[in-house]
Scaffold this motif. Structure first.
Motif, mmCIF file in Angstrom:
data_model
loop_
_atom_site.group_PDB
_atom_site.id
_atom_site.type_symbol
_atom_site.label_atom_id
_atom_site.label_comp_id
_atom_site.label_asym_id
_atom_site.label_seq_id
_atom_site.Cartn_x
_atom_site.Cartn_y
_atom_site.Cartn_z
ATOM 1 N N LEU A 170 0.053 4.012 1.344
ATOM 2 C CA LEU A 170 -0.870 3.016 1.819
ATOM 3 C C LEU A 170 -0.958 2.965 3.147
ATOM 4 C CD1 LEU A 170 -2.805 0.974 0.889
ATOM 5 C CD2 LEU A 170 -0.756 -0.534 0.928
ATOM 6 N N ILE A 171 -2.329 3.241 3.912
ATOM 7 C CA ILE A 171 -2.167 3.320 5.488
ATOM 8 C C ILE A 171 -3.141 1.980 5.818
ATOM 9 C CG2 ILE A 171 -1.517 5.610 5.764
ATOM 10 C CD1 ILE A 171 -5.110 5.004 6.404
ATOM 11 N N ARG A 172 -4.146 1.559 4.964
ATOM 12 C CA ARG A 172 -4.772 0.525 5.146
ATOM 13 C C ARG A 172 -5.357 -0.185 3.751
ATOM 14 N NH1 ARG A 172 -10.954 1.008 7.776
ATOM 15 N NH2 ARG A 172 -11.512 1.018 5.370
ATOM 16 N N LYS A 173 -5.094 -1.437 3.731
ATOM 17 C CA LYS A 173 -5.519 -2.528 2.719
ATOM 18 C C LYS A 173 -6.384 -3.749 3.210
ATOM 19 C CE LYS A 173 -3.282 -5.468 -0.877
ATOM 20 N NZ LYS A 173 -4.021 -4.839 -1.712
ATOM 21 N N ASP A 174 -7.609 -3.727 2.494
ATOM 22 C CA ASP A 174 -8.505 -4.856 2.739
ATOM 23 C C ASP A 174 -8.852 -4.800 3.999
ATOM 24 O OD1 ASP A 174 -8.091 -5.538 -0.004
ATOM 25 O OD2 ASP A 174 -6.835 -7.081 0.568
ATOM 26 N N GLY A 175 -8.901 -3.457 4.611
ATOM 27 C CA GLY A 175 -9.727 -3.334 5.735
ATOM 28 C C GLY A 175 -8.688 -3.402 7.149
ATOM 29 N N ARG A 176 -7.414 -3.594 6.847
ATOM 30 C CA ARG A 176 -6.526 -3.680 8.001
ATOM 31 C C ARG A 176 -5.374 -2.749 7.916
ATOM 32 N NH1 ARG A 176 -6.102 -7.851 11.132
ATOM 33 N NH2 ARG A 176 -3.921 -7.405 11.628
ATOM 34 N N PHE A 177 -4.982 -1.933 8.866
ATOM 35 C CA PHE A 177 -4.201 -0.950 9.053
ATOM 36 C C PHE A 177 -2.705 -1.705 8.746
ATOM 37 C CE2 PHE A 177 -7.670 0.952 11.232
ATOM 38 C CZ PHE A 177 -7.745 2.373 10.396
#
Length: 371
Positions: A350-357
């Motif tokens: 996972l590198i970005r979740k909900d638009g945040r890195f």
């Protein structure tokens, strides 16, 4: 009295974006622009850099008239003339404005396709692949209306976005470029979206004010036949003068085998333009900290903070998966929580979740670190 923001803007465009050198010739193409102040500022900056400005004004309503009555022979002649001129250029700067973004919406699809294939695409390919170039929108009351703001408020937003410190953004993008260049498998997840593909050995290219203003994306392309699954876009999009919403694309071995949206018939007509239009030519991650919501203007919307775009049609030569098409349609999915959220995985990480890195090496691309 001339707005000092225009002087700064023009200088950034000529000195940073296209990096014009003494003795170079630049085409300044102003489409739908009725304000001459920016053009004059650009000309002054070109002279200050030791270059030679060639200026052309175009009007979308006139282009519409040409499309409605044009023929194959006309477009071939137009392309021949335009290609000859473009081949003399070292740089290109295109400004898009105007009062009506849907000016060509009533041009029949067969006429639009002929114009695009025989005239627009060959000239664009020459410009993109053989000149230093930058394109941008310029604020107008219609753009402010699309953004649901006053004209003055939109102008303030515009110059805030366009006069961003793009050199700082460029430096921050290096870690993402390096990570994408090491990545094989990508997975996108979110409401109505579960899509997998490979970007192995296709270069990642950072865009930080050198090609588009506003800017803020890193792009590559999927291996042409690697795309499988479904993606549902949540930003409205305009293509060939027609507005679309809620587009869903389903892929099997790279090909779009199902496409629905607010105008499913017109959507599929565009995707049937040629064989390449049903394959993807670009995958990009948007990071501009000031652009938060769609405004039906792709130069802004594809840079939205926390977004991706996944583009049916032609691939760029810098990140080439071999797909060729007269179509290049950037469709945008925003993954911030207020738009439903979502995740990006690189090789199952996972590198970005909900638009945040969420990995340390990429946190410098989160919005508070770019302003």
């Amino acid at each position: 009295m001339r707005d000092p923001r225009l002087k700064t803007f023009a200088r950034n465009l000529i000195r940073y974006s296209v990096d014009l050198q003494p003795g170079e010739t630049i085409l300044l193409e102003m489409i739908g622009l009725r304000d001459y102040e920016l053009t004059k500022c650009l000309i002054e900056e070109v002279y200050a850099a030791g270059g030679y400005p060639i200026v052309e004004y175009r009007d979308p309503a006139v282009t519409r008239s040409i499309m409605l009555g044009g023929s194959e022979e006309l477009y071939r002649r137009m392309a021949e003339l335009e290609l000859h001129r473009m081949k003399q250029m070292d740089a290109y700067l295109g400004v898009r404005s105007g009062d009506n973004i849907t000016e060509t919406s009533d041009v029949p699809s067969d006429k639009m396709q002929l114009f695009t294939k025989l005239y627009q695409r060959p000239v664009t390919d020459q410009r993109v692949n053989h000149t230093k170039w930058v394109i941008m929108r310029y604020p107008s009351p219609s753009m402010a209306q699309q953004a649901n703001t006053s004209t003055e408020a939109f102008e303030d937003f515009y110059f805030q976005v366009c006069n961003l410190d793009y050199s700082k953004m460029s430096e921050a993008m290096e870690s993402l470029v390096e990570l994408m260049n090491r990545t094989d498998k990508v997975r996108l997840m979110g409401p109505g979206t579960d899509l997998s593909f490979s970007i192995k050995d296709i270069p990642a290219i950072k865009c930080a004010g050198k090609l588009n203003i506003p800017d803020g994306e890193v792009f590559t392309a999927p291996l042409k036949e690697s795309v499988n699954g479904v993606i549902t876009y949540n930003a409205p999009t305009i293509y060939a003068g027609t507005s679309f919403e809620n587009i869903m694309l389903r892929f099997e071995n790279g090909k779009i085998v199902e496409a629905t949206g607010s105008d499913t018939q017109r959507l599929n007509e565009i995707l049937d333009t040629d064989e390449g239009a049903r394959y993807i030519g670009e995958f990009a991650i948007g990071v501009n900290p000031y652009i938060k919501k769609p405004m039906k203007d792709i130069l802004f919307d594809e840079k939205i903070d926390g977004s991706i775009h996944f583009t049916p049609g032609n691939a760029y030569e810098e990140a080439d998966n071999g797909n060729r098409s007269s179509v290049h349609w950037d469709m945008v999915l925003i993954q911030r929580p207020e738009y439903g959220g979502g995740e990006i995985y690189f090789d199952d990480r996972l590198i970005r979740k909900d638009g945040r890195f969420v990995v340390p090496e990429l946190e410098k691309l989160n919005p508070e670190n770019l302003i």
